[in-house]
Scaffold this active site. Structure first.
Site, PDB file in Angstrom:
ATOM      1  CE1 TYR A  24      -3.917   2.214   0.564  1.00  0.00           C
ATOM      2  CE2 TYR A  24      -2.547   3.256   2.242  1.00  0.00           C
ATOM      3  CZ  TYR A  24      -3.679   3.259   1.440  1.00  0.00           C
ATOM      4  OH  TYR A  24      -4.561   4.314   1.505  1.00  0.00           O
ATOM      5  CB  SER A  25       3.757   2.268   2.133  1.00  0.00           C
ATOM      6  OG  SER A  25       3.095   2.550   3.345  1.00  0.00           O
ATOM      7  CB  THR A  69     -16.008   5.051   3.916  1.00  0.00           C
ATOM      8  OG1 THR A  69     -15.550   3.816   4.458  1.00  0.00           O
ATOM      9  CG2 THR A  69     -14.823   5.946   3.599  1.00  0.00           C
TER      10      THR A  69
END
Length: 303
Positions: A198-199, A235
């Site tokens: 992800y990073s 969300t």
């Protein structure tokens, strides 16, 4: 220090804090600048992308949105029109596919004849499996599960497609002296265990769009590039497992407006919520301290 001097000093510090806060929050945003502006937004079937469509609509913009789910796009377009969008339409597509990226930008060109804003916000289907692992607390470190095929797919939708769309849209943005907005994450500024892939994508966004910004400046092209660094955002898909982890998360409507303001004022970077700024700076100023925290503090849910 006498009581009188202490009171005067306290008053001076209070007024100074108010002045700094006022300056910090003043960005020169003019809502009227977005009336009639042409805006293309990716990832609009839900979450922040959907909210941005509604916020742009309230400001009287002309919007074209995209995502994979056509049924949801129809609903978002209908609501955007009811909120005041001068024009609203959609193109269903998978931004992980080069042909869909080309088709969406061509549609924007044919529909509007120009493009004032390109807002890149999509995550792609590969993010759903990441999100599910996050919810279940089953994210593992790269040395335990080195899934290269997953990484390639993840980078394609969360990095390569951003680069592809920006490249396709640049001629239109140059012609309109427009705005390019790329939505990223605090984990593109600060690394953390179990989030290596992800990073990798988010650090890539930072590197590419920061370089693109100065390349355009060097070429004297009046196109702004805004990188949005987001932290915890609430969300609809927050599960009971995440209630503690996401406690205090920013609301998606507020987040959408912050992104819009940043793009409209040609901000270099936008950090939201407030703590993402010190997070981003900490890894550069005190990397050994970040290493220490990363080894000892678990920010992720446990299975």
């Amino acid at each position: 220090m006498t009581m009188s001097r202490l009171l005067w000093f306290s008053l001076f510090m209070l007024l100074g804090a108010v002045a700094v806060g006022t300056y910090w929050n003043y960005d020169g945003f003019d809502p009227e600048s977005l009336r009639g502006a042409t805006v293309f937004i990716t990832g609009c079937s839900t979450g922040i992308g959907e909210e941005m469509a509604y916020q742009y609509a309230r400001l009287g913009a002309k919007i074209l949105i995209t995502a994979r789910r056509e049924n949801r796009l129809k609903e978002v377009v209908a609501k955007a029109k009811s909120l005041g969008a001068q024009e609203a339409d959609y193109v269903a597509g998978d931004m992980g596919k080069a042909e869909d990226c080309e088709r969406t930008i061509q549609t924007a060109k044919e529909k509007f004849g120009r493009l004032d804003y390109l807002v890149l916000n999509h995550m792609g289907s590969s993010f759903k499996s990441l999100q599910q692992k996050f919810i279940e607390g089953t994210l593992t470190s790269w040395d335990q599960d080195p899934d290269v095929e997953y990484l390639v797919d993840f980078l394609n939708i969360n990095l390569v497609s951003y680069v592809r769309l920006a490249s396709l849209a640049l001629p239109l943005l140059k012609a309109s002296k427009g705005h390019l907005v790329a939505v990223s994450s605090a984990f593109g500024k600060m690394y953390w265990p179990n989030l290596s892939f992800y990073s990798c994508a988010k650090f890539g966004l930072d590197g590419f769009f920061s370089s693109l910004r100065v390349e355009l400046m060097k070429a004297q092209q009046d196109v702004s590039v805004t990188l949005v660094v987001l932290g915890k955002i609430g969300t609809p898909k927050i599960s009971e497992k995440l209630q503690v982890v996401l406690e205090g998360a920013a609301l998606k409507g507020e987040t959408a407006l912050v992104i819009i303001r940043g793009g409209a004022t040609r901000a270099r970077e936008v950090y939201y919520p407030f703590y993402t700024w010190p997070m981003a700076k900490l890894s550069g100023l005190m990397p050994q301290f970040v290493d220490y925290l990363a080894v000892r503090v678990n920010l992720l849910p446990e299975g």
